[in-house]
Design a protein around this motif. Structure first.
Motif, short mmCIF file in Angstrom:
data_model
loop_
_atom_site.label_atom_id
_atom_site.label_comp_id
_atom_site.label_asym_id
_atom_site.label_seq_id
_atom_site.Cartn_x
_atom_site.Cartn_y
_atom_site.Cartn_z
N PHE A 225 -0.37 16.60 16.17
CA PHE A 225 -0.57 16.81 14.74
C PHE A 225 0.05 15.68 13.93
N MET A 226 1.25 15.25 14.35
CA MET A 226 1.92 14.17 13.63
C MET A 226 1.12 12.87 13.74
N MET A 227 0.63 12.56 14.94
CA MET A 227 -0.12 11.32 15.12
C MET A 227 -1.44 11.36 14.33
N ASN A 228 -2.10 12.49 14.34
CA ASN A 228 -3.35 12.61 13.58
C ASN A 228 -3.10 12.48 12.09
N THR A 229 -1.97 13.05 11.65
CA THR A 229 -1.62 12.96 10.23
C THR A 229 -1.32 11.52 9.83
N LEU A 230 -0.59 10.81 10.70
CA LEU A 230 -0.29 9.41 10.43
C LEU A 230 -1.56 8.56 10.39
N LYS A 231 -2.48 8.83 11.29
CA LYS A 231 -3.74 8.09 11.29
C LYS A 231 -4.52 8.34 10.00
N THR A 232 -4.50 9.58 9.57
CA THR A 232 -5.23 9.92 8.34
C THR A 232 -4.59 9.25 7.13
N LEU A 233 -3.25 9.26 7.08
CA LEU A 233 -2.56 8.64 5.95
C LEU A 233 -2.72 7.13 5.95
N SER A 234 -2.75 6.55 7.14
CA SER A 234 -2.88 5.09 7.22
C SER A 234 -4.25 4.62 6.76
N LYS A 235 -5.25 5.47 6.89
CA LYS A 235 -6.60 5.10 6.47
C LYS A 235 -6.77 5.17 4.96
N THR A 236 -5.88 5.88 4.29
CA THR A 236 -6.01 6.02 2.84
C THR A 236 -5.47 4.81 2.09
N ASN A 237 -4.70 3.95 2.79
CA ASN A 237 -4.10 2.77 2.16
C ASN A 237 -3.18 3.14 1.00
N GLU A 238 -2.61 4.31 1.07
CA GLU A 238 -1.65 4.74 0.05
C GLU A 238 -0.26 4.78 0.68
N PRO A 239 0.76 4.44 -0.08
CA PRO A 239 2.12 4.43 0.48
C PRO A 239 2.59 5.85 0.83
N PHE A 240 3.32 5.95 1.91
CA PHE A 240 3.89 7.24 2.31
C PHE A 240 5.21 6.98 3.01
#
Length: 256
Positions: A225-240
């Motif tokens: 879940f964490m890896m999928n979430t990171l992949k999703t966030l990285s595709k948005t090009n928004e800071p996190f």
């Protein structure tokens, strides 16, 4: 892990229900086809018997008129009379087998007309049958009686039976629609069955996804879940921000 017996029975029931509903749809579908054929065939026979009777009425009137004007013999008229007399019971028997006609409250109109015709035809049997010379005066009266019967039967056929807006036509349609309710019921049940299967499949998929996203012991989100979430966030090009917590070490333990 052995599944509970109730769950197993539930799955067996679902496996058998689908094919059973399909078989019921096929059987009820064949039933409505047979009902439609039977209604159409009976309707055709009823119409044909009345048309044939009307034809014999017209032919007998012609023969009566010919005899009055000395254009035919008594034997020829007697033969025409016998054909008309034999046609009436055939028409009555055919109409009695018409289920749609029997269900109409005023269906007796046509049968009463034919019964009256039978009485009037039978009444002249002694005047025509076996006679070498027939009274032309009596025949003239009888011809008028036959013409009245012909007009009454023909009018009843046109307005009360053959018309698309007649009660008879509505009754035949109702008979077919009632037969159609059976396959329609099974079709609705089959769609409800499919809807239930799709709903159960979606719920099971959600449960499996939840099990993948959470650890079974800690109930916390899993690594996937964490890896999928990171992949999703990285595709948005928004800071996190990723906050990682490390387990505290005891005194004397080496920290990694």
């Amino acid at each position: 892990m052995k599944l509970p017996q109730t769950y197993q029975l539930h799955n067996i029931f679902l496996m058998l229900l689908g094919p059973l509903l399909i078989i019921c749809i096929l059987i009820s579908g064949s039933y409505i086809v047979e009902t439609f054929k039977d209604v159409a065939y009976t309707k055709q026979k009823s119409f044909w018997s009345i048309v044939q009777l009307d034809r014999e009425l017209a032919h007998t009137q012609v023969k009566v008129n010919e005899y009055i004007h000395d254009l035919t013999t008594a034997k020829s008229l007697e033969m025409s009379y016998n054909i008309l007399w034999s046609r009436i019971p055939i028409a009555m028997n055919t109409l009695s087998k018409d289920v749609s006609l029997a269900r109409i409250e005023n269906s007796s109109n046509i049968t009463v007309l034919i019964d009256d015709l039978f009485v009037d035809v039978k009444r002249f049997e002694s005047v025509i049958v076996g006679q070498d010379k027939i009274s032309k005066v009596a025949l003239a009266v009888w011809k008028d009686v036959l013409r009245e019967h012909e007009e009454a039967i023909r009018g009843n056929l046109i307005h009360n039976l053959a018309s698309s807006n007649s009660i008879y036509a509505k009754q035949t349609t109702t008979t077919i629609l009632k037969a159609a309710t059976i396959p329609l019921f099974f079709v609705i049940c089959f769609f409800l069955y499919l809807s239930y299967l799709l709903s159960a499949l979606w719920n099971e998929q959600q449960i499996n996804q939840k099990m993948l996203d959470h650890d079974s012991m800690t109930k916390l989100h899993s690594r996937d879940f964490m890896m999928n979430t990171l992949k999703t966030l990285s595709k948005t090009n928004e800071p996190f921000i990723l906050l990682a917590m490390k387990k505290p070490c005891r005194i004397g333990e080496d920290s990694i």
